[in-house]
Design an enzyme around this catalytic site. Structure first.
Site, PDB file in Angstrom:
ATOM      1  N   ASP A  84      14.679   3.668   6.921  1.00 19.05           N
ATOM      2  CA  ASP A  84      16.145   3.732   6.899  1.00 19.05           C
ATOM      3  C   ASP A  84      16.738   3.263   5.579  1.00 19.05           C
ATOM      4  OD1 ASP A  84      16.150   4.623   9.547  1.00 19.05           O
ATOM      5  OD2 ASP A  84      16.212   2.574  10.340  1.00 19.05           O
ATOM      6  N   ARG A 130      13.691  16.767  10.727  1.00 20.28           N
ATOM      7  CA  ARG A 130      12.258  16.753  10.416  1.00 20.28           C
ATOM      8  C   ARG A 130      11.424  16.954  11.684  1.00 20.28           C
ATOM      9  NH1 ARG A 130       8.468  13.002  11.174  1.00 20.28           N
ATOM     10  NH2 ARG A 130      10.046  11.544  11.927  1.00 20.28           N
ATOM     11  N   ARG A 131      11.772  16.201  12.739  1.00 21.63           N
ATOM     12  CA  ARG A 131      11.032  16.339  14.000  1.00 21.63           C
ATOM     13  C   ARG A 131      11.297  17.692  14.641  1.00 21.63           C
ATOM     14  NH1 ARG A 131      12.671  10.205  15.628  1.00 21.63           N
ATOM     15  NH2 ARG A 131      10.870   9.156  14.684  1.00 21.63           N
ATOM     16  N   ARG A 148      20.938  11.217  20.361  1.00 14.93           N
ATOM     17  CA  ARG A 148      21.286  10.044  19.572  1.00 14.93           C
ATOM     18  C   ARG A 148      21.120   8.799  20.421  1.00 14.93           C
ATOM     19  NH1 ARG A 148      23.461  11.624  15.028  1.00 14.93           N
ATOM     20  NH2 ARG A 148      23.681   9.450  14.492  1.00 14.93           N
ATOM     21  N   ARG A 154      17.579   6.870  24.609  1.00 16.07           N
ATOM     22  CA  ARG A 154      16.828   8.125  24.437  1.00 16.07           C
ATOM     23  C   ARG A 154      15.801   8.301  25.540  1.00 16.07           C
ATOM     24  NH1 ARG A 154      16.186   8.985  17.891  1.00 16.07           N
ATOM     25  NH2 ARG A 154      17.884   7.600  17.321  1.00 16.07           N
ATOM     26  N   CYS A 241      17.124  10.232   4.908  1.00 18.02           N
ATOM     27  CA  CYS A 241      16.320  10.187   6.138  1.00 18.02           C
ATOM     28  C   CYS A 241      16.688  11.323   7.089  1.00 18.02           C
ATOM     29  CB  CYS A 241      16.445   8.837   6.835  1.00 18.02           C
ATOM     30  SG  CYS A 241      17.951   8.657   7.798  1.00 18.02           S
TER      31      CYS A 241
HETATM   32  N1  LIG Z   1      15.983   6.158  12.580  1.00 24.45           N
HETATM   33  C1  LIG Z   1      15.933   5.138  13.589  1.00 24.45           C
HETATM   34  C2  LIG Z   1      14.697   4.304  13.464  1.00 24.45           C
HETATM   35  N2  LIG Z   1      14.485   3.547  12.376  1.00 24.45           N
HETATM   36  C3  LIG Z   1      13.294   2.896  12.532  1.00 24.45           C
HETATM   37  C4  LIG Z   1      12.766   3.257  13.758  1.00 24.45           C
HETATM   38  C5  LIG Z   1      11.491   2.717  14.291  1.00 24.45           C
HETATM   39  C6  LIG Z   1      10.278   3.230  13.562  1.00 24.45           C
HETATM   40  C7  LIG Z   1      10.037   2.647  12.217  1.00 24.45           C
HETATM   41  O1  LIG Z   1      10.153   1.415  12.035  1.00 24.45           O
HETATM   42  O2  LIG Z   1       9.696   3.395  11.301  1.00 24.45           O
HETATM   43  C8  LIG Z   1      13.654   4.143  14.377  1.00 24.45           C
HETATM   44  C9  LIG Z   1      13.528   4.770  15.716  1.00 24.45           C
HETATM   45  C10 LIG Z   1      12.791   6.096  15.715  1.00 24.45           C
HETATM   46  O3  LIG Z   1      12.771   6.799  14.692  1.00 24.45           O
HETATM   47  O4  LIG Z   1      12.255   6.479  16.764  1.00 24.45           O
END
Ligand SMILES: NCc1[nH]cc(CCC(=O)O)c1CC(=O)O
Length: 305
Positions: A84, A130-131, A148, A154, A241
């Protein structure tokens, strides 16, 4: 040493800050000293004003408020999810440690069915381009839905309009909810986000030597090299991101291998670049991967040219 660790109030932030605080206390005692760490809750703009997040890049909203609290002296150090954190450095602060990373993979969470077992047209939730793009590359029939909210929110959608969701393994594991993962997705099918699973520990540039030295003992050299390569590729591609950019580096036997992937939004087109070298070349490996991808038309794929 009495230390204040600034953290957001979300379950994931609190869990990972608490776990890192324990590691700091243990490291101090290993070094023959003593540390006490107090968690200081920082309320971020993103936490207050959820509505404004829609359409905004998630990157930076939470991170900046924590950094401002650190600069203002409200705490002595902060812990970020590295994925992030924007790639440009922040004036007045320094990343003093990148601890050993958690599982970098994404996982599919369902009622128990694997990706291959899900029926045609199954609804999978993810807010990440990305996913989404990589899911569609493997299973073009899936109905990928926007999703979200925090990890609990989720997960609660499974069986409630969605057949499954994709989340980072690291987040689930840190929350003690690793059992909610049905299937880890391979790093070939679902290349992770740059820095996924890693934390970044930040202090002020003028922090006392004693604090800097203590936190630096928690740095993990192979993790730092891997995420340096991943994030350099991201920086060169000038993507945040929310971009369909994936990068995953593996370190074995003193060598680092970086796989970078830029994906078109519907998953039908992807560019892959692989580069390897010694750990000391991590940044250069990332840079050259990024430049190769730009040369091969990555900007067009990302919708920028
Ligand atoms: N964008 C949200 C976020 N930021 C960090 C994590 C946890 C995973 C990590 O520490 O890389 C998540 C949740 C996810 O992507 O499921």
């Amino acid at each position: 040493m009495n230390l204040r660790l600034g953290t957001r109030g979300s379950a994931l932030a609190t869990a990972q800050s608490g776990q890192f605080a324990d590691a700091v206390v243990a490291a101090a005692s290993t070094a023959g000293g003593e540390a006490a760490v107090e968690l200081v809750k920082v309320t971020t703009k993103g936490d207050i004003d959820r509505g404004s997040l829609v359409g905004l890049s998630q990157t930076g909203v939470f991170v900046t408020a924590l950094r401002e609290a650190l600069l203002a002296g409200e705490c002595d150090f902060i812990v970020h999810s590295l994925k992030d954190v924007p790639t440009q450095p922040y004036p007045g602060l320094e990343v003093v440690a990148i601890p050993e990373r958690e599982d970098p993979r994404d996982v599919l969470c369902t009622d128990g069915r694997t990706l291959a077992e899900l029926p045609e047209g199954a609804a999978i939730g993810t807010g990440s381009p990305r996913r989404a793009a990589q899911l569609l590359a493997v299973r073009p029939d899936l109905d990928v839905q926007p999703l979200r909210g925090n990890v609990d929110t989720r997960l609660s959608r499974i069986g409630d309009g969605l057949d499954g969701v994709v989340l980072a393994a690291a987040g689930l594991n840190r929350l003690g909810r690793g059992d909610d993962a049905t299937e880890p997705l391979s790093v070939e099918d679902m290349v992770p986000a740059p820095g996924q699973g890693a934390l970044a520990i930040e202090i002020r540039e003028d922090a006392p030597d004693e604090l800097r030295t203590l936190l630096a003992t928690l740095d993990h050299t192979p993790t730092r090299a891997a995420v340096t390569a991943e994030r350099e590729a991201l920086r060169v591609l000038d993507a945040g991101c929310a971009a369909p950019v994936a990068a995953h580096a593996v370190v074995t036997g003193g060598r680092l291998t970086l796989h970078t992937r830029v994906i078109g939004n519907d998953g039908t087109l992807a560019l892959n670049e692989r580069n390897s070298g010694v750990l000391a070349e991590a940044a250069a490996i990332g840079r050259s991967s990024g430049f190769s991808l730009l040369g091969r038309g990555a900007e067009r794929l990302m919708g920028r040219a």
